[in-house]
Design a protein around this motif. Sequence first.
Motif, PDB file in Angstrom:
ATOM      1  N   ALA A  43      -4.303   4.700  -2.025  1.00 52.88           N
ATOM      2  CA  ALA A  43      -3.725   3.015  -2.619  1.00 52.88           C
ATOM      3  C   ALA A  43      -3.924   1.949  -1.933  1.00 52.88           C
ATOM      4  CB  ALA A  43      -2.086   3.037  -2.515  1.00 52.88           C
ATOM      5  N   GLY A  44      -5.025   1.932  -0.863  1.00 50.68           N
ATOM      6  CA  GLY A  44      -5.672   1.620   0.080  1.00 50.68           C
ATOM      7  C   GLY A  44      -6.926   1.491  -0.778  1.00 50.68           C
ATOM      8  N   GLN A  45      -7.526   2.353  -1.006  1.00 54.14           N
ATOM      9  CA  GLN A  45      -8.786   2.074  -2.235  1.00 54.14           C
ATOM     10  C   GLN A  45      -8.921   1.525  -2.840  1.00 54.14           C
ATOM     11  OE1 GLN A  45     -10.714   6.032  -2.591  1.00 54.14           O
ATOM     12  NE2 GLN A  45     -11.146   6.287  -0.374  1.00 54.14           N
ATOM     13  N   ALA A  62       0.609  -1.017  -0.326  1.00 46.02           N
ATOM     14  CA  ALA A  62       0.294   0.247  -0.268  1.00 46.02           C
ATOM     15  C   ALA A  62       1.066   1.286  -0.440  1.00 46.02           C
ATOM     16  CB  ALA A  62      -0.673   0.396   1.112  1.00 46.02           C
ATOM     17  N   GLY A  63       2.220   1.690   0.606  1.00 48.76           N
ATOM     18  CA  GLY A  63       2.906   2.761   0.935  1.00 48.76           C
ATOM     19  C   GLY A  63       3.295   2.499  -0.409  1.00 48.76           C
ATOM     20  N   ASP A  65      -8.200  -3.098   3.312  1.00 47.53           N
ATOM     21  CA  ASP A  65      -8.387  -2.785   4.429  1.00 47.53           C
ATOM     22  C   ASP A  65      -7.504  -1.407   3.866  1.00 47.53           C
ATOM     23  OD1 ASP A  65      -9.128  -1.997   6.736  1.00 47.53           O
ATOM     24  OD2 ASP A  65      -8.208  -2.564   7.668  1.00 47.53           O
ATOM     25  N   PRO A  66      -8.404  -0.070   4.016  1.00 44.36           N
ATOM     26  CA  PRO A  66      -7.935   0.523   3.892  1.00 44.36           C
ATOM     27  C   PRO A  66      -6.970   1.267   4.518  1.00 44.36           C
ATOM     28  CG  PRO A  66     -10.037   1.716   4.176  1.00 44.36           C
ATOM     29  CD  PRO A  66      -9.894  -0.189   4.391  1.00 44.36           C
ATOM     30  N   THR A  67      -6.854   0.432   5.725  1.00 45.83           N
ATOM     31  CA  THR A  67      -6.164   1.373   6.935  1.00 45.83           C
ATOM     32  C   THR A  67      -4.393   0.591   6.700  1.00 45.83           C
ATOM     33  OG1 THR A  67      -7.280  -0.553   8.368  1.00 45.83           O
ATOM     34  CG2 THR A  67      -7.686   1.946   8.543  1.00 45.83           C
ATOM     35  N   VAL A  68      -4.819  -0.092   6.110  1.00 45.71           N
ATOM     36  CA  VAL A  68      -3.684  -1.333   6.348  1.00 45.71           C
ATOM     37  C   VAL A  68      -1.931  -0.637   5.758  1.00 45.71           C
ATOM     38  CG1 VAL A  68      -2.237  -3.339   5.082  1.00 45.71           C
ATOM     39  CG2 VAL A  68      -4.368  -3.260   5.264  1.00 45.71           C
ATOM     40  N   GLU A 103       9.700   2.593   0.686  1.00 46.65           N
ATOM     41  CA  GLU A 103       9.176   1.582  -0.091  1.00 46.65           C
ATOM     42  C   GLU A 103       9.945   0.580  -0.183  1.00 46.65           C
ATOM     43  OE1 GLU A 103       6.154   2.095   2.130  1.00 46.65           O
ATOM     44  OE2 GLU A 103       6.599   3.893   2.170  1.00 46.65           O
ATOM     45  N   ALA A 104      10.270   1.044  -1.097  1.00 46.77           N
ATOM     46  CA  ALA A 104      12.122  -0.071  -2.021  1.00 46.77           C
ATOM     47  C   ALA A 104      12.708  -1.140  -0.694  1.00 46.77           C
ATOM     48  CB  ALA A 104      12.131   0.303  -2.741  1.00 46.77           C
TER      49      ALA A 104
END
Lengths: 499, 931, 93
Positions: free
Chosen positions: A483-485, A326-327, A490-493, A404-405
Amino acid sequence: MTAELLLSMPVVLPLASGLVLLMGRDCPVWQRFGLVVATALHAVAALALTQRVIGDGEVLEMALGGWKAPVGIAFRADILSAMMVLVSSMVALAGAVYATAEIGRTVWRRRYAFFYLLLLAGISGAFLTGDLFNLFVWFETMLMASFALMALGRRRRTRSETIVYIAVNALSSFFFLAGLGLFYGALGSLNLTHIADQLAMTGEPADWTELYGGAVLLLLAFGTKAGAFPLFFWLPDSYPQTGIATSAVFGGLLTKVGVYSLYRVFGGTLGFLSADWGPLFLGVGAATMIVGVLGAASRAHLREILSWHIISQIGYLILGLGIFTAGSIGAGIFYTVHHIVVKANLFFASGLIARAGGSEKLAAIGGLLRTHPILAFLFAIPALSLAGIPPLSGFFAKWLLVREAFRAEEWIWAGSALAVGALTLFSMAKIWSEAFWKDSPRRFFKSRALPLVQVATVFTLGLATVTIGLASEYLFHLSTLAAGQVVGRDPTVNLPTTP
Amino acid sequence: MIHDSIHPACLIGAAFLMGILAPLISRAVSGWVGAVVWGAFPAIAFGYFLAGIPAEPGSVWRDTLPWLSSFGMDWDVWLSPLGRILALMVTGLGLAIALYGGGYFKDRGERGRFFAFFFVFMGAMLGLAVTENLLVLFVFWELTSVASFLLIAHHHGLDESRLSARDALMVTGTGGLALLAGILLLGEAGGSFQIGELAEMSASIGAHPLYPAIFCCIFAGAMTKSAQVPSHFWLPGAMTAPAPVSAYLHSATMVKAGVFLLAILHPVLGGTAEWRFTLLVFGAATMTWGALVAMAQTDLKRLLAFTTLSTLGTLTMLLGLEQTLAAKAVAVLLLVHALYKGALFLVAGALEKATGTRDVRRLGGLMRTMPGLGAAAVLAAASMSGLPPFIGFIAKELVFALKWETPVVGWLLLACGVVAGAANIVVALKVGVTPFLGGGEDLARVEKLPGWRLWLGPSVLGAMSLLLGLFPDRLLGGLVSGAVSQFRAEEPTIKLALWHGINPPLLISVFTFMAGLGVYLARRRIRSTGRHLSERVGGWTAQQVFRAAFQRFLNFAGLLTTSARNGGLGGIVTIMLTVAAAGMVWALWRSGIEGLSKGVSPIRLDALVAVGVTAVAAWGATVARDRMMAILSLGCAGFGLAAIFAVFGAPDLAITQIVVETLTLAFFALAIYGLPAMMGRNAAACLPGMVGKNILAVGIGVLFCLLTLQAQRPDLVEPVGREIGRLSLPEGHGRNVVNVILVDFRALDTLGEVAVLAIAALGVSALLGSGRLRKEGPGQRPVRSAVLIASARYTAPAMVVFSFFLLLRGHNEPGGGFIGGLVFASAAMLGHLARFDGRPSLLRLKPAAAILCGLALSAVSGLPGLTMGSGYLKAVWGPELFVPLVGAVKIGTPLLFDIGVYLVVAGTVLMLFEAMVCAGSHRGRKEGLWT
Amino acid sequence: MQSGDLFRLLIGLVLLGQAANLLVFTAAGLGDGTPPVVQIGERLPGDGSGDPLAQALVLTAIVIGFGVLAFCLALLSLGRVGEDMSNRKGGRE
């Protein structure tokens, strides 16, 4: 305002105003004025949409013709769509303002404004639709308008570049069509959300050739439009052939629609594939990034350099998809927003440089620091941002992605992303050194004054770059939510946390 | 405490503000006033940091300004002892440079530019000094690189300046990215970006598997910034900058940033074998190499630059030794070097201004004409040589003492140290003494005496060296012991003293001094040997190697990126198809081919015939050499396809395909009008290429077939089409499901599609410049047969009527707006070709108007639904009308929509047709020109 | 299609477009040849009819393809782009 109104306006407004501007094409003043007003209205519509989607945190949906998806076409605006529509409307507005001082009477007469607005309608439609075939239709609208805009270029060579552009895009459209045909055959639906739901229900369909075939074809289609390795060869030749305002809108937006589709389809709908295909995306992303920057480093023509950099930056975006957290997708979205603004601005600035120096070839211009110090400053902002110098937007875009990578332990890709950054810095320094520092090779060249509206455009976008840099935290937060959407879990991930 | 009342961040902000205002200030002030204005900020800042020195040496003032908290990027401000030393150097030297710069740059514009970047740089350096958060520190780090880039090429008209600036940017920029990677990794490993918090975790960081990577990345950043071998070459190159820049950035402050970073990170990363080994090796190498090269130089600034390298190497090496004494030496040497090197650079700049040369061989005997400058030079040179009672002596004694006490490698280091020390002495003599006291033939004449501002700054710096040397403990004791406590987490009592009695370091010093003096006296001979040597290795200096390699790399990149598109359009298409083929093979392989045989529907004869015709015709189209043949084959393929559609129950498609195919043929025929009838051989230059391409083409075809066959299987899910079929009559009020989809269920697609058509038509007319056709007189038409005219007179109106019929009945039977529009257009084209008089006025439809009206109608027909609050393009139905021949027609927005489609399609086709005809006749006239 | 000649390229594009259309058409299932039209007196289209949605998609695609093609043909008829292309690569293929 109803969700229906909000969702339809970004498409209907430019379409309608385009039609209105078909009339009175012999009056450039009216065309100029009309184009600016139309894009401004579009920007207002986009703002209203964004306000609703982001401010109130809703995902807006509209069933076109009142037919509930999957029977009819659905428009859907989540945060990603709203952000994209908003940024495109900003760039389109800037382009329209810039064009007022660039486009000549004959080109207005040839319905420049109409094509421009239909391009915008196509782009907005592509960002808002939730239906695969409808996406195809918007792609075609956008492309057809871009063909027309490109063919309006005056130079003779333009036509052959246009042919390359058209042929490649037509080919990719066929891939798109075939791919979505296979999809429909396999899943019996065209609605992206519906497809995702069905896939989630049935689990991974290991023996569905159609699905894989369709996915491959779609990947090709989107990859070509985005300019991914090895499908990018059409891009660096064709973009520099158009007018400045046109190339800025192309450079800022067209490839990003391809990237958006990649994110939407491969990040969201076909998310399960992406785990499988992660290495592919990573490899393609890195190759795109590296080849693009090599091309940019070795060119000596303003807009060719910038066009190659588009490719290079697309690589970063694909990398974000390949890491597939997600990140990382959030970082990719952030990068996209930053890149649209900065790249469009660089194209605008390059137009000013070419105007001030009398050429787009770096060898033929020089000494602009003395004659146009303000232009130097205005160019430096997006250039440094592109090169990733803090605290401008490009720095955050880059480091978030690299972070993130690293978190995903993709060391090689993170390293190559950084190395590409060094060469980006080099080619920006090259433009600076050649255009601004070097003494002008022409002794008796009298540079022209720069139109104030154009300078103001570049200044405003520069301000936007700085703002993105300063507000990067909020924007990244939004991007991660988006990105979550998109990923649909779960968009809170994996929300950004203090490391 | 002063920091509580005025935040350090304010100072940094003020520096940036000064930078922005500098061009304006430069225009407004000069002379005395200018000196005061330029000097005010550095002076205040210097005072500020001086006043803030805590009573207790090791104490650190901290504050956090919230910025990007979720990124871990709050601006943690701290005033550590080391940071304070750096800040004092930056502001103190800055004061001297500000005074000097006001006199050095005479041109207002030039001065404005210098001061703009100067103050930005100063702000960035101060930021570096007072920032504890590594990410924020990186922000300032990059800013210093950019400012350095801009300042190096101050004389940007010179190619060499620009190249040097580029080199510096590339080296430090790449290092900066490595540093960023290191910081990010460190953040992952330690969970924070704040040095204080990281230091508490140092044990776990040292044991972390990422530690080697972290250390390498961060060291790479520091190494490039502090110009360690082999990335050192940018520093001598940077000497193309004006003297104040060299004095400030490239000797006193910026190049110390790398060492500074290593020093403040020592509590986090230090104490490991990697740390010791790397720093010692790189430090010693740089120290020795810089010293050796320095001795053979003749250019004032290059002499100084190479000894700067040597000192930077010494500092790095000291950090690698990791003893209390080392920390003390680092702190002292940092300050000492800034003082004397800054002063000497300024002297060099003033000499160049006065005499026009920087060649030491041509300078001599200037003491009489420039006593002030001479005094400054001698003072600084004495400190550089390490003579008592200057502070330089203390620094050197500390370094020697340290090496003396170091076990094992100490002797080696000592030897290197002697070389470095001797070089320092040689250079000090050459720069500080020879020009003023020395003699020689062919001396440069003094053209213009430097003003007071050019000698005041260096004199003060030189005097400071003496003053600090006389009262070291009083003036520096607190700072240095604070720095030591920061470096090593213990609280030693530090005493600085000039005289320690006769001990081994002193003896080594004496020996070094003698050696240096010897080299100096024998400098002519050594120089010739040096020249000899440099001729031997000519072209292989690090700078040349870098530039050549970089150029090669760029050439290679250019080659790589142009070669791919050399294939032209064909090449691009080939690449795309290859990738597509590979992807499809992968897809088939991934899912296995076992499903191949299942589910092929019973083969029907008529279908087979249609498919066969299509395939053969398609093949024909690709191999034909006669253009007309190719087009006709293409048409056959299209009609075959239409037959397939018809056979499999898609009458709408079949009709559309037939009409479109006809139009396509007509357009193709128009387009090739004037082209040679035969095409060149369709052969790639060589046979293998041709074979490869054929294989690829056939492969693609086979793969498509395979995929299609795979697709022929029972669905696991019910397709949406079924649902639509169920809804069509009850809710869509239409019997022809396909048409209902087009105008109602998926009307938006249709809207987009007619928009595409409209763009295509208008685009083409824009290319051609429309409307020329009508002005052409009759008689230019190549085809005017009587039969055609006679038949067209009757068929065309009939076709028009038929097209209306198709339009209206489309909702229930095969037909609709598309097909109707196409038929209408055909009629109009026929009428046009025949050009009979008395054409019905309907056929004289203005295409542009039709497109406009049609598109508007379609778009507007969606609005009622929107205003009723149920979505754009929601159908609104009215009563049912009975139309003769057609039957019942339900009036509603979808019908309007379909009429719009009809108009756009008709207008588009007509417009395209006119454009093509126009182009054809246009070209016909220019035949000779074009072919 | 892979050769640089623009004319052949367009022929190839048309053929590929037809292939793609056919693919969409067949991928959705062919049915037995009954058109998807609701007969008078019925409420549903015949059982064996093909997928009407796929047909609608193909219809749209055909028309779009035609638009693109017409644009290309216009470019072709303007000023001999074919020659330009070949010249750029040094000789006609």
